[in-house]
Structure formats: C-alpha cells, structure tokens
Design a protein around this motif. Structure first.
Motif, PDB file in Angstrom:
ATOM      1  N   ASP B 347     -19.234 -11.199  -2.066  1.00  0.00           N
ATOM      2  CA  ASP B 347     -17.797 -11.492  -2.044  1.00  0.00           C
ATOM      3  C   ASP B 347     -17.047 -10.192  -2.336  1.00  0.00           C
ATOM      4  N   PRO B 348     -16.481  -9.573  -1.303  1.00  0.00           N
ATOM      5  CA  PRO B 348     -15.820  -8.268  -1.522  1.00  0.00           C
ATOM      6  C   PRO B 348     -14.444  -8.409  -2.162  1.00  0.00           C
ATOM      7  N   LYS B 349     -14.382  -9.245  -3.164  1.00  0.00           N
ATOM      8  CA  LYS B 349     -13.097  -9.514  -3.813  1.00  0.00           C
ATOM      9  C   LYS B 349     -12.472  -8.233  -4.372  1.00  0.00           C
ATOM     10  N   ALA B 350     -13.360  -7.349  -4.868  1.00  0.00           N
ATOM     11  CA  ALA B 350     -12.846  -6.130  -5.508  1.00  0.00           C
ATOM     12  C   ALA B 350     -12.012  -5.289  -4.551  1.00  0.00           C
ATOM     13  N   LEU B 351     -12.287  -5.433  -3.238  1.00  0.00           N
ATOM     14  CA  LEU B 351     -11.537  -4.636  -2.268  1.00  0.00           C
ATOM     15  C   LEU B 351     -10.196  -5.271  -1.926  1.00  0.00           C
ATOM     16  N   PHE B 352      -9.962  -6.464  -2.442  1.00  0.00           N
ATOM     17  CA  PHE B 352      -8.714  -7.157  -2.123  1.00  0.00           C
ATOM     18  C   PHE B 352      -7.854  -7.422  -3.352  1.00  0.00           C
ATOM     19  N   THR B 353      -8.437  -7.252  -4.521  1.00  0.00           N
ATOM     20  CA  THR B 353      -7.702  -7.603  -5.735  1.00  0.00           C
ATOM     21  C   THR B 353      -6.696  -6.510  -6.091  1.00  0.00           C
ATOM     22  N   LEU B 354      -5.535  -6.933  -6.547  1.00  0.00           N
ATOM     23  CA  LEU B 354      -4.549  -5.967  -7.039  1.00  0.00           C
ATOM     24  C   LEU B 354      -4.976  -5.480  -8.410  1.00  0.00           C
ATOM     25  N   ARG B 355      -4.928  -4.190  -8.600  1.00  0.00           N
ATOM     26  CA  ARG B 355      -5.248  -3.644  -9.919  1.00  0.00           C
ATOM     27  C   ARG B 355      -4.115  -2.750 -10.397  1.00  0.00           C
ATOM     28  N   ALA B 356      -3.931  -2.766 -11.689  1.00  0.00           N
ATOM     29  CA  ALA B 356      -2.757  -2.089 -12.255  1.00  0.00           C
ATOM     30  C   ALA B 356      -2.870  -0.566 -12.160  1.00  0.00           C
ATOM     31  N   LEU B 357      -4.061  -0.039 -12.455  1.00  0.00           N
ATOM     32  CA  LEU B 357      -4.180   1.421 -12.573  1.00  0.00           C
ATOM     33  C   LEU B 357      -3.815   2.163 -11.290  1.00  0.00           C
ATOM     34  N   PRO B 358      -4.351   1.760 -10.137  1.00  0.00           N
ATOM     35  CA  PRO B 358      -3.970   2.500  -8.917  1.00  0.00           C
ATOM     36  C   PRO B 358      -2.469   2.456  -8.667  1.00  0.00           C
ATOM     37  N   LEU B 359      -1.861   1.315  -8.970  1.00  0.00           N
ATOM     38  CA  LEU B 359      -0.424   1.201  -8.733  1.00  0.00           C
ATOM     39  C   LEU B 359       0.347   2.112  -9.696  1.00  0.00           C
ATOM     40  N   LEU B 360      -0.082   2.102 -10.945  1.00  0.00           N
ATOM     41  CA  LEU B 360       0.563   2.968 -11.940  1.00  0.00           C
ATOM     42  C   LEU B 360       0.439   4.442 -11.541  1.00  0.00           C
ATOM     43  N   LEU B 361      -0.773   4.819 -11.127  1.00  0.00           N
ATOM     44  CA  LEU B 361      -0.991   6.213 -10.732  1.00  0.00           C
ATOM     45  C   LEU B 361      -0.195   6.566  -9.480  1.00  0.00           C
ATOM     46  N   THR B 362      -0.056   5.599  -8.580  1.00  0.00           N
ATOM     47  CA  THR B 362       0.731   5.848  -7.370  1.00  0.00           C
ATOM     48  C   THR B 362       2.190   6.112  -7.722  1.00  0.00           C
ATOM     49  N   GLY B 363       2.736   5.266  -8.599  1.00  0.00           N
ATOM     50  CA  GLY B 363       4.131   5.465  -9.018  1.00  0.00           C
ATOM     51  C   GLY B 363       4.304   6.819  -9.691  1.00  0.00           C
ATOM     52  N   LEU B 364       3.349   7.156 -10.536  1.00  0.00           N
ATOM     53  CA  LEU B 364       3.423   8.430 -11.255  1.00  0.00           C
ATOM     54  C   LEU B 364       3.321   9.601 -10.286  1.00  0.00           C
ATOM     55  N   ALA B 365       2.338   9.546  -9.396  1.00  0.00           N
ATOM     56  CA  ALA B 365       2.148  10.642  -8.442  1.00  0.00           C
ATOM     57  C   ALA B 365       3.381  10.798  -7.556  1.00  0.00           C
ATOM     58  N   LEU B 400      -1.044  -5.174  -1.560  1.00  0.00           N
ATOM     59  CA  LEU B 400      -0.471  -6.513  -1.686  1.00  0.00           C
ATOM     60  C   LEU B 400      -0.837  -7.384  -0.480  1.00  0.00           C
ATOM     61  N   TRP B 401      -0.747  -6.835   0.704  1.00  0.00           N
ATOM     62  CA  TRP B 401      -1.111  -7.596   1.900  1.00  0.00           C
ATOM     63  C   TRP B 401      -2.573  -8.027   1.831  1.00  0.00           C
ATOM     64  N   ARG B 402      -3.411  -7.116   1.377  1.00  0.00           N
ATOM     65  CA  ARG B 402      -4.824  -7.462   1.271  1.00  0.00           C
ATOM     66  C   ARG B 402      -5.040  -8.579   0.252  1.00  0.00           C
ATOM     67  N   ALA B 403      -4.315  -8.489  -0.855  1.00  0.00           N
ATOM     68  CA  ALA B 403      -4.461  -9.516  -1.891  1.00  0.00           C
ATOM     69  C   ALA B 403      -3.975 -10.870  -1.382  1.00  0.00           C
ATOM     70  N   VAL B 404      -2.870 -10.851  -0.656  1.00  0.00           N
ATOM     71  CA  VAL B 404      -2.329 -12.115  -0.130  1.00  0.00           C
ATOM     72  C   VAL B 404      -3.299 -12.687   0.907  1.00  0.00           C
ATOM     73  N   LEU B 405      -3.806 -11.823   1.761  1.00  0.00           N
ATOM     74  CA  LEU B 405      -4.730 -12.280   2.797  1.00  0.00           C
ATOM     75  C   LEU B 405      -5.973 -12.898   2.165  1.00  0.00           C
ATOM     76  N   ALA B 469       4.497 -11.177   3.586  1.00  0.00           N
ATOM     77  CA  ALA B 469       3.095 -11.188   4.031  1.00  0.00           C
ATOM     78  C   ALA B 469       2.588 -12.619   4.110  1.00  0.00           C
ATOM     79  N   GLU B 470       2.908 -13.395   3.105  1.00  0.00           N
ATOM     80  CA  GLU B 470       2.437 -14.779   3.099  1.00  0.00           C
ATOM     81  C   GLU B 470       2.996 -15.536   4.308  1.00  0.00           C
ATOM     82  N   GLY B 471       4.275 -15.318   4.581  1.00  0.00           N
ATOM     83  CA  GLY B 471       4.902 -16.005   5.703  1.00  0.00           C
ATOM     84  C   GLY B 471       4.233 -15.659   7.027  1.00  0.00           C
ATOM     85  N   TRP B 472       4.032 -14.375   7.258  1.00  0.00           N
ATOM     86  CA  TRP B 472       3.441 -13.970   8.529  1.00  0.00           C
ATOM     87  C   TRP B 472       1.980 -14.371   8.628  1.00  0.00           C
TER      88      TRP B 472
END
Lengths: 217, 951
Positions: B347-365, B400-405, B469-472
C-alpha cells in the motif's frame, strides 16, 4: 627464514580457495589493488545508506576481509611496532599521491609456534567482529594456520619469488574460471616473495604490543 | 497529521493505488532547491565580492551618506524610507559619489561557480569509479554468469541506455548504488552482493532492479545536479559569504557601528543557516520518497518482495520515549525505514499522505527565495511572484491532489487542505521572522501579525485546491487526473502570485504598522477637491480600502487571476451536475446552492448599491465645486458594497453547503460580484445624467471590477471560513439539543448510527482545540491589525500630502546622533565648509589687492579678481546648499546660518564688483566677517558634538 617467507595475499588466496571458493570473484577484483589499498578498503566501514543506493543495510559475512585483515594485522604485530607500521602506511599513502607506483607486497616471515597462535587468535577475533559463526571462524583460523605451516615445509617454492622482487602485485584469482563444484588447489604453485628480513623484521619471536583476545573460543 | 474533512463514500479499491497515477511533484521540489541555490548565489556573490574588493574608505563614506541623511539604522524600515525621501537628490548625489561597482567581478565569480558546478558534476562519477575504488564487472565475473543476468534485467527495465556495471570488491554490503551522468549511468555493485548472487538470486534481482528503477525515473540526473551545485555553493558561495558576514558582524569597524547594524547582520546569517537546513532536509526527504518509488517499480518489474521482508528491523524503533528522537534521526536518513518500505510495497500510502515537514520546508525555502530574488530589478517583480507562487502552490498542491486522490480511491478521509496551507504559511512566517526581510535592522518586526495575511491566503488557497481536486476527481473518475490537476494548480498559483505581488509592492510595509495617512492616500488619486477639508469616517475607510489588494490594477499585478477562483468551481459544478456522473459525494445540491446563492447575493448587492448611491447624492459631496470627492465616492462605495455582498454570499452559502463549501461559496460570490458590477455600472451611469457613459464604464472597469475580483474574492473566501464555522457550530448545537430532547423522551438508542456531523463532533478534543486556536489566532490578527491601523495620523501639508506620513521620527540615541553628525561631516560637510573658507580667502585676497592698487590698471585687474571671487563664492555656496541638511535641528539651524551668511557675502561681493564705493565696501566687509563667524561657529559646534576633531 628468507626461503620461508610468503606473501599475505597468497595466504588469503589459498585459504579463500579452500574455505570460501564463492568469494574468488572478490579476490579477482582485489588483485588490482596493492596490499595497503586492499587492507584500507577492506577495513573501512560499510556504506549502508548512500543516496540512490538500495539502502536496506545488509552485510554479508565474508571470509576474504577476515583472513586478509587478520593476517595483515598479525604480520604487522610480528614484523614491526605500531609506530613503524603507521609510518610505513603514511609512506604508502604519500607514494600513492606522488608516484602512484605500487609498494612491495606484505610478506609473512617464518613463524614460531607462538606467532602462529597469535595469527590464529587474530583470525578468530576478526571473524567475531565481522559476524562470522564461531564454528566457521575456527575452520578459517585452522585453514590459515595450516597454510602457514605447510608453507614452511615447501621451501623450494621460495626461489620463484626472487625473480621479480619489485614487480606489481600478482593477480590473486585463478587464470581460468574456477569450477563451482568445490574448492580446488591453485593452478600455479605458491610463490613466496622476497625475504621478510629485508624490511627489518625480527629474527626471533616477538611479543605483540597489544595481544589480541581470541573470540568465540 | 493533516486532518481530513470527511470520509469518501466509495468502498476501498481492492488493488493498491498505482503510485504513478499522478506526478510525484519531486521535480518541482528539486526545482525549488535549484532556484534557491541559484538565487542565493546571485544575491550572495556580489555582497562577498564587494566586501573583498571595495575600498573600505569609500565604502564607509557611502554608508555615511545614509547616516548623514538622518537615517537612524535602529528605527523601522518605514521610518528610514520616509527619512530617505526627504532629500532624495542630495542622498543620491552623495551615494553616487562613493559608489563602487564590481558587477564584472561578480559576474565572473558567478560564471566560475557555474563552471565549477559543471566540472564537479562531470568529475563526481569519475571520482567514484576511480581505480582504487571499483573494478569493471568483467574482472570479477569469473564464472561468466553475472553479465547475462544483468543484461536480462536491463532488458526487463527497458532502459534507453545500458548502464555501466562496476563492482566494489572490498565492500561487504549486499547492496548497490546508481550514479553517473544522464548519458553515462553507472551502477556499482557491492562485493557482498556479487558473492551472494548465486545463493540469493532473488535478492540480487531485487537490488539491481531497484537501481535500474532509479535510472528509469531519471533520479540520478537531478540528484547529482543538485549535489554538484550544492557542494560548489557551499565552498564557493556560502563559506566566503559567511566569513565576510562574520567579519562585518564581529570584527570590522568600531564596536559602536557593529552594534548598530547587528540585528540586520544577525538576521542575514540566521537566514543563511536556515537555507542550509532547508536544502539539506528537503533533499533527504525527496530522496526517501524516490526510494519507495524505486521499490515499487522493481517489484512491478518482477522483483520478489522477499528481500524487503527479510530486512532487519531495528529494535525500539519509534517506541516510547525514543519516538521523538527516532523521528528526528530519521530526518537525516537517505532511505525510509525498512518497515515503511515493506508496508509501501502493498500500500503506497506514504507516497500520497500529506506530511507537515515537506510543506514547512517548502514555505521556508520559498520565503528565503523571495529574499534572494530582491536582486532582480523591480520590473521583474511579477516574474519572481509567479515563480515563487508556482513553486509553493505547485508543491503543496500536488501533495494535496495526491492525498485527495488516494482518499477517494482507497475510501479514506478526504483531506480538507487548510492544514496544508497552515504548514506552508508557518514556513513562510519562520523565514520572515528569522530573516531580515520583515524586521530589517530590528530584532523583530513591530507588527508581525501582518504576516498572518500570507498564512490566511495560503490556508484559503490550499482549502480551495483540496475541494477543487475533490470535485474534479469525483466528476471525472474514469479519466486521467493529470490535466485537471494542472488547471487546478495553475489557478491558485496565479492567485497567490497576485497576492505576493501586492505584498511585495504594498503589503509588507504593514509588518511595521500602518504607515499611510488618509489625506495622503486620498490626494494620491489626483482628483480635484481631494483630500476634503473634513475627512470623516467614510474617507478613512476609503483610504484604507485603496491600499488593500486590488489597488494595483495593471495586468502585471495578476489581479485578474482571482476570477479563475470562481470560474473553475463553476465549471466543476456544471460537470458534476451533468446526468450520469457518479460519486458527486453529497455535492449534488452544490450547483443549485451556488447559483441560487449567487443570484440572491447579486440582488441584495444591487439593492445595497442603489441605496448607497442615493445616499451619496444626498450627501452633497460636490458642494465645494470640486468633483473629486463625488467621483471617488462613486468609485469606492460600490466597491465596499460589492465586497460586502460577496463576503455575505460566500459565508451564507458555505454555512449551508456540506460538500465543497468553499468553492461553492466562492462561485456564488463570483456571480454576486458580476451582478454587482453590472448594477454599479448602470446606477453610476444613470447618476451621471448627461455625462458620457464611458466615464461610468471606465469607473466600473478600472475600480469596481478589479476590486470585486482582487479584493472581494480573498475576502469572500476568508469570510466563508467564518460562515462554515458558524454553520458547523449551529448544526452541532442543534444536534445536541435534539439528543438531549430524544434522551429525555425515549432514552438512549444504542443502535442509532451517528450522523457524519456527530462523527465530526466526536473527534479528539486536542484536534478541535488546535483548530479553535487557529481560528482564534486569525481573529486576533484581524482585531490587532484593525487596531493598529492608525487612520488618525496627522495629514501632511495641504498642498500635496505625502502618501507615507512625514511623522516626527523618534529622537536618535546619543550614539547614533554622534555617528550621524560624524557621517555628515565626513561624507561632504567638512569639504563644503573648507570650500567656503577657500572662497572667502580668495575673496579677501582680491579685496586686499583692490586696496593696494596704485594705478587704474592695477585697480581694474584687482576688481576682476573680486568678480571672479564672487563667482567662486556663489558656486561654493550653491554646492553647500545642495548638500544634505545636518541631521539635527540645532545643527541645521547653524548650517542654514552659514549658507545665509555666505549668500549675503556673495550678494555684497557682487555689489562691490559692480559699484565699488565706500558703502558697498563696508557692507561687503561686514558680510564677510559675518560669514567667517558663522563658519567658525559651525566648526566649533561640530567639534563640540564630536563630529570632527577640534583644531
């Protein structure tokens, strides 16, 4: 004593051929390295997780590094002090940087009973450190000692080594593929290298600076 | 970690979701890192070069110009800006005189760094395949069995290029690694793997296929490009920059000056450290993801899962008190834990789950990237805004799209998206607070709550993205989601770019409080009669409104992109409502709700506009005869009404809608805005009477429409959150009342299944507490910012009030004051004084020559010298007059006296030259002595102040 000297890599090749012939491909690869490089590389840490590596971090319990490192370590203890060895290794490193010429291979002088015991302990300790089973370690240690003892009974083979004292390291692997159905003796006779005494090795038995404790016995 | 909004109704699919169903987003994340490194280099290299090559004396003099202009480094950026605008020409002349340009050197260093990166990129594979490290495969393939096996695996993988296989014979490990350049890939097999190739053939195949999968995914291309750039950046850019920075922070100049600039320099270094952390952790995080992708591809190509099952499991992994330490340590690993890799195979859930750290680092970068993009000229502001917004929204949106999908396909909980925005926003806030952007030369910005504007916008856009994303995905379940995702990300990316454009142009000054005056803002419209003599509350509101998003109506400000936030949901609603569509997921009422709500809001808006414009007519704004006030009121009052109607519509629709409440609410608000703009146009045109209709349309086009789009949309979106909260609270209260009533009547009903709303109420308390705290923070921000808006600031001069008030700056400290006076003297003050002295001496000599003349010829020659001296005196006085004023009232009074006395001396000199008689000679002598006295007094005062050394 000169006539009974034998190169470390020859001992390694013979022992591996006897107890772990499946590792002969590794010896073929290591043949291109000089002794110092081989020891340095075999003694280095295991890269468990490199970027884009497989990364599950498993390590095979191999005989080759155990035998090579243990015999080399014991030889260093027998033929010189630790400081001398470090100086020699630094020299090797510098030589590699500036000249890139291969240093002479490490040779083992004729050993006394105590020194043979030291080699055996060294093999057992190294095997334990590298995760080999005690029974397997004992087999390897016996094979090493047997090889060293047998060498003393074959003085006639020493003459061949005199012909090429400073030549490049001889390939360790057999010239033809080894049949997989079991160990077989090397195709060529063992060729002990030049006299160990040239490097200033002690004539008589010498106590090691830091006696190794046999593991698993 | 990231909370979901509600469970999808579909049953879980039996087969695991294909991880390739959507792009991974890895390339975008690498692109962010590369952009960050390049921008940081472009920003850091010139600074380093300047410090290494610039003449310290000239550099000090250039810095002294700013101090001499009265700028206090310890006050806020806004105050410094105001001060710098008081005498811009003098300041520019001063700095231009001492400026040192090292552009060529900087460009050369940059090119060297680029060449070094290319060289490192080429040399890395050579270094890793050197003779003392590895041997060719054929050397160890003594049995001749490995080569055919590897050829077979390469064929299975279907690679364009067959990699070169080498072996590390000294390695006991049983792994392998892929590296090299895109056209010359290499796979290095460990000695242990070669030895066990026969006995553990499954493992051998799995390891090699895993590495081939890395090549198939082109992981080595960008990984090693990043590695090369990163190493060169560290050595050639960051280390010299840090050394220079530490020199400036700790060693260079006097302790006094270092202390004055310590906050800015410290912020810059903290930001440099955060850059290293962000790049390093992001890179490792991406690599961990790529490993799971490679595992899945290897298994797809026929690798047995057994090697992953057999991998050793570390004891105490993530148990008890070790858990936080283990999780922190895991951040530094290049590979995920064996347990996660094993689980991901099924179950490749890890590739679809939203995680805080990458998002935080993205905002920071992204925030650090914004700081370094300051080096770009202001004409490219829109480009940098689009770049940063594209990366931030692209990375967060793909996740987010991946998580919704995944939630929709696997029957899990659909993520709401707002927490993704919160993490991105938190990264931005961390970058702003630790870096020098918001605080400049202060330790913290005066009003950090203004940063919540960016957080709120990111929360809004990420929630929008999730619902869109959910709608589409529900409506087009059978089609590939890629194109829909592309459109679904372009819209919020452009919307965020428009907000960033406004933030960089206007918004970021709010971190220092509200710096504008009502009169100044009103005057900036350039309409006759503005500002009005009596600025009542209406005008204050109009002034504030004029600086919010929507003010910048040029196409480059991207205001128009906000309209897409309505259009796309409307399209999604239309597609979803077509017959035969499956899985509308409770959103069946959304199209109707959106349309009805929008039209109702439009009618209410039109009525409000009619009433407001009627009141404006009665207010007699043209009483003074100037049309400005009425015209501005006709511009702004409809804007206010339209925005309020949009917000109300969005709130009501969001409160009453279950599914995709934000997108539906915004769609309704958009319809309201369109109806409102048409109504405003009609009413203003009717109001204008005999005036040309183009005026009315021009108003609607230039003010009403951009405001309704650029300001009304985000406001409506944020108010929709309030409406949603109120709706949930109302339903929760109703449910409680119903439960209590039912319990009293019939007792508990164990078989009753709780409704979705009840399930929501049963969530852990802490999660609700966090949400409550987040809502509280936003409300607090709104309140704090509203209180911070100082609309009562005194207006400037009646002729043309300044947009930014010319407030009395706080008195500088004694140290800063002394430094300012020293700077005034060294940057040109003393030079001017000496020039005046020289001119005076020349004049005195000429006058003496006149007195000593014995014949007519000598007299005439002496008079020529006097005339020439008058000209020199005039030039020296004018040059002194053009210099910066003295940075203190007392000093400026003395300087003014010096200038006045020398002007008088020039005048009397000219009188003497044209009419040489006793009266003019006496007047000239008196003026000369006065001028000498004034210069002596000025020099004495400067010495007393510590600005110059007493003679």
């Amino acid at each position: 004593m000169d006539a009974k000297a034998v190169r470390v890599r020859d001992v390694v090749r013979d022992v591996v051929t006897e107890v772990a012939p499946e590792e002969l491909p590794l010896l073929a690869g290591l043949a291109g390295f000089d002794d110092a490089t081989a020891v340095q590389r075999l003694g280095g840490g295991v890269r468990r997780r490199e970027p884009l590596g497989f990364g599950l971090g498993e390590v095979a319990a191999l005989v080759t590094p155990v035998v090579w490192l243990a015999v080399d370590q014991a030889t260093q203890q027998i033929v010189g002090t630790w400081v001398q060895n470090r100086v020699a290794r630094t020299g090797v490193a510098l030589r590699r940087v500036f000249r890139r010429s291969a240093p002479p291979p490490v040779v083992i002088p004729a050993l006394t009973r105590e020194q043979l015991a030291l080699v055996r302990r060294s093999v057992l300790t190294m095997a334990a450190q590298r995760g080999l089973e005690p029974e397997r370690a004992a087999v390897i240690a016996d094979a090493v000692v047997t090889r060293l003892v047998l060498d003393e009974t074959e003085p006639e083979t020493a003459a061949a080594a005199e012909a090429e004292p400073d030549g490049p390291p001889e390939p360790l692997a057999p010239p033809t593929p080894v049949r997989p159905n079991g160990p077989e003796p090397p195709d060529a006779p063992v060729q002990p290298n030049e006299a160990a005494g040239r490097d200033g090795g002690p004539e008589g038995p010498e106590q090691p600076d830091e006696p190794t404790r046999p593991a698993g016995t | 970690m990231v909370a979901g909004a509600r469970a999808a109704e579909q049953p879980a699919d039996v087969a695991p979701l294909d991880e390739r169903v959507l792009v991974a987003g890895t390339t975008l994340r690498f692109a962010l890192l590369l952009a960050l490194l390049v921008a940081a280099s472009v920003s850091m290299i010139p600074r380093t070069v300047w410090h290494l090559f610039a003449s310290p004396e000239k550099a000090d003099l250039e810095a002294a110009c700013f101090l001499a202009a009265g700028i206090d480094p310890s006050v806020s950026a806004n105050a410094s800006f105001v001060q710098s605008q008081r005498q811009p020409a003098a300041l520019e002349e001063c700095t231009a005189r001492f400026a040192q340009d090292f552009t060529t050197v900087s460009v050369s260093v940059g090119l060297v760094a680029l060449a070094a990166a290319c060289t490192v990129h080429r040399l890395l594979p050579l270094w890793r395949t050197r003779r003392t490290k590895v041997v060719p495969l054929d050397v160890v393939d003594v049995h001749g069995r490995l080569r055919p096996l590897l050829d077979e695996l390469v064929t299975v993988a279907g690679l364009d290029r067959t990699p070169r296989f080498v072996v590390d014979p000294a390695s006991q490990a049983t792994g392998a690694v892929a590296f090299g350049r895109p056209r010359r890939p290499v796979i290095r097999l460990d000695g242990g793997l070669v030895v066990t190739a026969d006995s553990e053939q499954e493992r051998f195949r799995a390891v090699v296929l895993h590495e081939l999968a890395h090549l198939h995914h082109k992981d080595i291309d960008i990984t090693y490009a990043t590695v090369a750039l990163w190493r060169v950046f560290l050595v050639l850019v960051l280390l010299p920059w840090t050394a220079v920075g530490l020199d400036v922070l700790l060693l260079r100049g006097s302790a006094e000056v270092r202390g004055v600039y310590a906050p800015f320099n410290t912020h810059a270094h903290v930001l440099g450290g955060l850059l290293v952390l962000a790049v390093y952790l992001s890179r490792l995080e991406i690599l961990r993801h790529r490993e799971i992708y490679a595992d899945l591809m290897a298994v797809r190509w026929g690798a047995s899962a057994q090697p992953w099952q057999d991998s050793p499991v570390r004891r105490h992994a993530g148990e008890g008190w070790r858990r936080p330490f283990v999780r922190i340590a895991a951040l530094w690993h290049t590979h995920p834990s064996p347990a996660l890799r094993r689980a991901s195979l099924t179950d490749p859930k890890a590739l679809f789950t939203l995680r805080a750290l990458p998002l935080l680092l993205t905002g920071l970068a992204a925030d650090i990237l914004v700081w370094h993009l300051n080096a770009l000229p202001s004409e490219f502001l829109w480009l940098s805004a689009v770049l940063v917004a594209g990366l931030v929204i692209g990375i967060g949106g793909v996740a987010l799209w991946r998580a919704v999908l995944y939630a929709l396909r696997a029957g899990g909980t659909v993520p709401s998206g707002w927490s993704a925005g919160l993490w991105l926003g938190l990264g931005v806030v961390v970058g702003e607070l630790t870096g020098p952007r918001a605080a400049m030369n202060q330790w913290l910005p005066t009003h950090p709550e203004a940063l919540l504007i960016l957080v709120a916008v990111l929360v809004l856009l990420m929630t929008w993205t999730a619902q869109n994303a959910e709608g589409w995905l529900r409506a087009r379940r059978e089609r590939p989601p890629g194109p829909a995702m592309l459109a679904g990300l372009a819209v919020p990316a452009l919307a965020y770019a428009s907000v960033l454009y406004w933030w960089r142009s206007v918004g970021e000054v709010l971190t220092d409080g509200w710096p504008f005056t009502t009169a100044g803002v009103l005057a900036s419209y350039g309409l006759p009669g503005l500002p009005p003599s009596d600025a009542g509350p209406l005008w204050h509101v109009v002034a504030v409104l004029g600086l919010l998003p929507g003010t910048l109506t040029g196409a480059g400000s991207l205001w128009w992109s906000q309209v897409l936030l309505w259009v796309l949901p409307v399209l999604a609603l239309v597609v979803a409502s077509r017959p035969g569509r499956e899985g509308t997921g409770g959103g069946g009422r959304s199209p109707v709700a959106g349309l009805v709500g929008g039209l109702t809001g439009g009618i209410v808006c039109s009525a409000g506009l009619a009433v407001a414009l009627a009141r404006l007519r009665d207010a007699e704004l043209e009483a003074s005869g100037a049309v400005g006030p009425l015209r501005l009121a006709q511009m702004m009052v409809p804007v206010l009404v339209i925005c309020a109607a949009m917000a109300l519509t969005a709130a009501v629709v969001a409160a009453l809608t279950d599914s995709r409440w934000l997108t539906t609410g915004l769609a309704a608000a958009g319809i309201t805005a369109l109806v409102g703009v048409v109504a405003a146009h009609t009413l203003v045109r009717a109001d204008a009477g005999s005036g040309p209709s183009a005026v009315a349309w021009s108003l609607s086009r230039e003010a009403h429409l951009p405001y309704a789009v650029a300001l009304g949309t985000p406001v409506a979106g944020l108010v929709a959150f309030v409406g949603r909260g109120a709706g949930l609270a109302g339903r929760g209260a109703a449910l409680l009342v119903r439960q209590v009533t039912t319990r009293r009547r019939a007792g508990p009903h164990p078989a009753a299944r709780p409704s979705p709303v009840a399930q929501r109420l049963l969530r852990p308390k802490w999660r609700r507490a966090v949400r409550l705290a987040a809502v509280g923070a936003v409300v607090t921000w709104v309140g704090a910012t509203a209180l911070a808006v100082d609309v009562s600031a005194s207006p400037g001069p009646a002729s043309l009030p300044a947009l930014v008030p010319d407030r009395a700056a706080p008195e500088p400290s004694a140290t800063v004051s002394r430094l300012q006076h020293q700077a005034w003297a060294t940057a040109g003050g003393l030079e001017r004084i000496e020039a005046l002295r020289t001119a005076e001496l020349r004049y005195s000599a000429a006058v003496t020559a006149v007195g000593e003349a014995t014949d007519d010829t000598g007299f005439l020659q002496a008079m020529d010298r006097v005339t020439s001296a008058c000209g020199a005196m005039d030039r020296a006085t004018r040059r002194a007059d053009a210099y910066l004023s003295v940075p203190s009232t007392a000093g400026q009074r003395m300087w003014t006296r010096v200038l006045t006395r020398h002007r008088e001396m020039t005048d009397t000199c000219r009188d003497l030259a044209t009419r040489p008689d006793r009266a003019t000679a006496e007047a000239a002598d008196t003026a000369r002595r006065n001028a000498i006295d004034s210069v002596d007094a000025m020099s004495y005062w400067l010495a007393e102040k510590g600005a110059i050394r007493p003679k």
